[in-house]
Design a protein around this motif. Sequence first.
Motif, PDB file in Angstrom:
ATOM      1  N   TYR A 120       0.836  -1.200   0.000  1.00 53.10           N
ATOM      2  CA  TYR A 120       0.000   0.000   0.000  1.00 53.10           C
ATOM      3  C   TYR A 120       0.869   1.248   0.000  1.00 53.10           C
ATOM      4  CZ  TYR A 120      -4.004  -2.944   1.192  1.00 53.10           C
ATOM      5  OH  TYR A 120      -4.988  -3.895   1.182  1.00 53.10           O
ATOM      6  N   ILE A 121       0.408   2.259  -0.697  1.00 46.49           N
ATOM      7  CA  ILE A 121       0.969   3.604  -0.571  1.00 46.49           C
ATOM      8  C   ILE A 121      -0.078   4.436   0.155  1.00 46.49           C
ATOM      9  CG2 ILE A 121       1.701   5.678  -1.803  1.00 46.49           C
ATOM     10  CD1 ILE A 121       2.726   3.897  -4.030  1.00 46.49           C
ATOM     11  N   ILE A 122       0.281   4.923   1.333  1.00 48.57           N
ATOM     12  CA  ILE A 122      -0.674   5.633   2.178  1.00 48.57           C
ATOM     13  C   ILE A 122      -0.643   7.123   1.855  1.00 48.57           C
ATOM     14  CG2 ILE A 122      -1.370   6.172   4.541  1.00 48.57           C
ATOM     15  CD1 ILE A 122      -1.719   3.224   3.648  1.00 48.57           C
ATOM     16  N   VAL A 123      -1.796   7.639   1.506  1.00 47.26           N
ATOM     17  CA  VAL A 123      -1.943   9.025   1.079  1.00 47.26           C
ATOM     18  C   VAL A 123      -2.114   9.933   2.284  1.00 47.26           C
ATOM     19  CG1 VAL A 123      -3.619  10.580  -0.004  1.00 47.26           C
ATOM     20  CG2 VAL A 123      -2.877   8.512  -1.195  1.00 47.26           C
ATOM     21  N   HIS A 124      -1.493  11.107   2.217  1.00 49.78           N
ATOM     22  CA  HIS A 124      -1.816  12.186   3.146  1.00 49.78           C
ATOM     23  C   HIS A 124      -2.175  13.414   2.333  1.00 49.78           C
ATOM     24  CE1 HIS A 124       2.136  13.966   2.326  1.00 49.78           C
ATOM     25  NE2 HIS A 124       2.649  12.763   2.497  1.00 49.78           N
ATOM     26  N   ASP A 125      -2.817  14.375   2.943  1.00 47.00           N
ATOM     27  CA  ASP A 125      -3.400  15.510   2.228  1.00 47.00           C
ATOM     28  C   ASP A 125      -2.341  16.282   1.437  1.00 47.00           C
ATOM     29  OD1 ASP A 125      -6.008  16.607   1.846  1.00 47.00           O
ATOM     30  OD2 ASP A 125      -5.356  18.419   2.877  1.00 47.00           O
ATOM     31  N   GLY A 126      -2.567  16.442   0.141  1.00 45.56           N
ATOM     32  CA  GLY A 126      -1.665  17.192  -0.710  1.00 45.56           C
ATOM     33  C   GLY A 126      -0.526  16.390  -1.311  1.00 45.56           C
ATOM     34  N   MET A 127      -0.415  15.124  -0.965  1.00 42.37           N
ATOM     35  CA  MET A 127       0.673  14.277  -1.452  1.00 42.37           C
ATOM     36  C   MET A 127       0.599  14.094  -2.961  1.00 42.37           C
ATOM     37  SD  MET A 127       1.540  10.416  -0.199  1.00 42.37           S
ATOM     38  CE  MET A 127       1.271   9.315  -1.568  1.00 42.37           C
ATOM     39  N   LYS A 128       1.776  14.002  -3.611  1.00 42.49           N
ATOM     40  CA  LYS A 128       1.847  13.809  -5.054  1.00 42.49           C
ATOM     41  C   LYS A 128       2.498  12.470  -5.378  1.00 42.49           C
ATOM     42  CE  LYS A 128       2.174  18.787  -5.966  1.00 42.49           C
ATOM     43  NZ  LYS A 128       2.990  19.881  -6.539  1.00 42.49           N
ATOM     44  N   LEU A 129       2.111  11.911  -6.541  1.00 41.92           N
ATOM     45  CA  LEU A 129       2.666  10.646  -6.998  1.00 41.92           C
ATOM     46  C   LEU A 129       2.962  10.768  -8.492  1.00 41.92           C
ATOM     47  CD1 LEU A 129       3.302   7.612  -6.434  1.00 41.92           C
ATOM     48  CD2 LEU A 129       0.933   7.126  -7.110  1.00 41.92           C
ATOM     49  N   ASP A 130       4.231  10.583  -8.869  1.00 38.44           N
ATOM     50  CA  ASP A 130       4.648  10.605 -10.264  1.00 38.44           C
ATOM     51  C   ASP A 130       4.390   9.233 -10.876  1.00 38.44           C
ATOM     52  OD1 ASP A 130       5.894  10.782 -12.707  1.00 38.44           O
ATOM     53  OD2 ASP A 130       7.853  11.386 -11.934  1.00 38.44           O
ATOM     54  N   ILE A 131       3.523   9.190 -11.887  1.00 39.67           N
ATOM     55  CA  ILE A 131       3.213   7.899 -12.524  1.00 39.67           C
ATOM     56  C   ILE A 131       3.831   7.815 -13.925  1.00 39.67           C
ATOM     57  CG2 ILE A 131       1.136   7.536 -11.143  1.00 39.67           C
ATOM     58  CD1 ILE A 131      -0.528   8.369 -13.586  1.00 39.67           C
ATOM     59  N   GLY A 132       4.804   8.690 -14.176  1.00 38.50           N
ATOM     60  CA  GLY A 132       5.520   8.627 -15.451  1.00 38.50           C
ATOM     61  C   GLY A 132       4.784   9.323 -16.571  1.00 38.50           C
ATOM     62  N   GLY A 133       4.965  10.635 -16.681  1.00 39.88           N
ATOM     63  CA  GLY A 133       4.259  11.408 -17.697  1.00 39.88           C
ATOM     64  C   GLY A 133       3.064  12.153 -17.157  1.00 39.88           C
ATOM     65  N   LYS A 134       2.546  11.741 -16.040  1.00 39.25           N
ATOM     66  CA  LYS A 134       1.465  12.440 -15.340  1.00 39.25           C
ATOM     67  C   LYS A 134       1.765  12.426 -13.841  1.00 39.25           C
ATOM     68  CE  LYS A 134      -2.162  10.980 -18.640  1.00 39.25           C
ATOM     69  NZ  LYS A 134      -2.576  12.230 -19.283  1.00 39.25           N
ATOM     70  N   THR A 135       1.239  13.437 -13.154  1.00 40.06           N
ATOM     71  CA  THR A 135       1.426  13.544 -11.708  1.00 40.06           C
ATOM     72  C   THR A 135       0.056  13.586 -11.045  1.00 40.06           C
ATOM     73  OG1 THR A 135       3.408  14.866 -12.102  1.00 40.06           O
ATOM     74  CG2 THR A 135       2.538  14.828  -9.854  1.00 40.06           C
ATOM     75  N   LEU A 136      -0.154  12.690 -10.096  1.00 44.45           N
ATOM     76  CA  LEU A 136      -1.406  12.684  -9.339  1.00 44.45           C
ATOM     77  C   LEU A 136      -1.193  13.354  -7.996  1.00 44.45           C
ATOM     78  CD1 LEU A 136      -2.678   9.044 -10.019  1.00 44.45           C
ATOM     79  CD2 LEU A 136      -3.119  11.140 -11.330  1.00 44.45           C
ATOM     80  N   GLN A 137      -2.170  14.139  -7.585  1.00 48.16           N
ATOM     81  CA  GLN A 137      -2.155  14.755  -6.260  1.00 48.16           C
ATOM     82  C   GLN A 137      -3.414  14.336  -5.526  1.00 48.16           C
ATOM     83  OE1 GLN A 137      -1.802  19.061  -6.180  1.00 48.16           O
ATOM     84  NE2 GLN A 137      -1.037  19.060  -4.094  1.00 48.16           N
ATOM     85  N   PHE A 138      -3.272  14.041  -4.236  1.00 42.25           N
ATOM     86  CA  PHE A 138      -4.371  13.473  -3.464  1.00 42.25           C
ATOM     87  C   PHE A 138      -4.786  14.420  -2.343  1.00 42.25           C
ATOM     88  CE2 PHE A 138      -1.516  10.105  -4.964  1.00 42.25           C
ATOM     89  CZ  PHE A 138      -2.365   9.456  -5.839  1.00 42.25           C
ATOM     90  N   PHE A 139      -6.080  14.443  -2.085  1.00 42.86           N
ATOM     91  CA  PHE A 139      -6.626  15.259  -1.017  1.00 42.86           C
ATOM     92  C   PHE A 139      -7.606  14.419  -0.205  1.00 42.86           C
ATOM     93  CE2 PHE A 139      -5.426  18.092  -4.432  1.00 42.86           C
ATOM     94  CZ  PHE A 139      -4.724  19.099  -3.758  1.00 42.86           C
ATOM     95  N   GLU A 140      -7.424  14.401   1.099  1.00 40.29           N
ATOM     96  CA  GLU A 140      -8.344  13.680   1.981  1.00 40.29           C
ATOM     97  C   GLU A 140      -9.637  14.474   2.118  1.00 40.29           C
ATOM     98  OE1 GLU A 140      -6.310  11.508   5.401  1.00 40.29           O
ATOM     99  OE2 GLU A 140      -4.820  13.039   4.898  1.00 40.29           O
ATOM    100  N   THR A 141     -10.752  13.806   1.919  1.00 41.31           N
ATOM    101  CA  THR A 141     -12.070  14.448   2.035  1.00 41.31           C
ATOM    102  C   THR A 141     -12.970  13.581   2.922  1.00 41.31           C
ATOM    103  OG1 THR A 141     -12.766  13.374  -0.035  1.00 41.31           O
ATOM    104  CG2 THR A 141     -11.943  15.631  -0.185  1.00 41.31           C
TER     105      THR A 141
END
Length: 406
Positions: A120-141
């Motif tokens: 598992y990759i545990i997300v925290h608010d504002g964290m980013k993940l490089d997936i190679g060509g795109k970047t995902l950013q996560f927000f806890e809601t």
Amino acid sequence: MKKYEIAPNSYWVGYVDDRKVPFHRLILEKGTTYNSYFLDTEKPTLIDTVDIEFGRIFVENLDRIMDLSQLAYVVINHVEPDHAGGLPALMNKAKNAKIVTTALGAEELKNMFKLHHREYIIVHDGMKLDIGGKTLQFFETPYLHTEETMVTYCIEDKILYPCDQFSTHIANYDLFNDLAKEDIMEDFNVYYQLIMHPHRPYVQDMIQKMRQLEIQMIAPSHGYILRENVENYIDAYDEMSQEKGNKKAAILFSTMTGNTTKVAKVIAETLEEKSIEVRIVNVDKCDMESILEVVMESDMIFFGSSTRYGDLVGHLENVLKELKNVDLSSKIGVAFGSYGWSGEAIEVIHDYLKELNIKAVDSSYIIKATGMNHIQVPIRIKFKPSEAEEIILNKVVQTLGDLLVG
């Protein structure tokens, strides 16, 4: 199932359920869609799956359009079976994929689907993940609409993947809102009212986070992908989740040593923070006519007592008996109290409320209205509230206040 491109190298790979669908004690007459999204990047990534009923066919179809052994990440925004239901079947094929979710989401997925052995990759608010060509950013809601929920934002595509938020329950093959053959706003609003509105303070928190992003498209978990007039849909959530004023609450209580008075004051302060007008009435120091007048002017009434020898103290029981012949059908009632041993008086009050013509709120009511299972009502405080208990009490009363101002 085909893959439909929604942005460069980003695809819808979900499932259309055009039956009349049982859902949250309702029947979805127009059906729904379970939207899953595949990002075909250097590190191929899937955002959410489909309902558990269609997990097998979902994975079979995915297997035709991609090499599942190459899947790097599966993002789970929300663990309910209509979002994460395809995960067990998927992970049997996607042997190398890591699951991206919140800490609570990971625990729930492990327990729900026996996925303890996965990474598992545990997300925290504002964290980013490089997936190679795109970047995902996560927000806890949290609580939109369950505690573990998060949203995913693709920075390069400017696409928000918001889970249940901004959804519509409509089975459709048009995919995008600008291709819809009818105005979807009514369905959009109905979905908000049924699923999101009980959690409107959290909607406001989410809106503040989303206002900081440049969003050109919203790709939710159900119904249409919003790529036209996107800002209008965000504004609609903002408007519908605003607190409405002009509500009144009364706190009626009897006390022995003043501890119940302290609880009453914390309740009052919390309600006032939500712009609710509050009257605190010690019923032992007020005549019955005045008490009934306060009750009739109020939208929510808290009834509290200390416990002495397993019973109520003072005149509160007389007030409750008097209210048996009063129309309280438009009002909300809540029991509370302070105690030193077992606190029977609080339960006696709640028993009275269940016999009155009033909406008697307890934990069962809260769960059914909001899905929150951590709110304990009636409100029980041993002796006087500690600093930690005041924090918990504040959260409980905020939730009760939300029931009122909604």
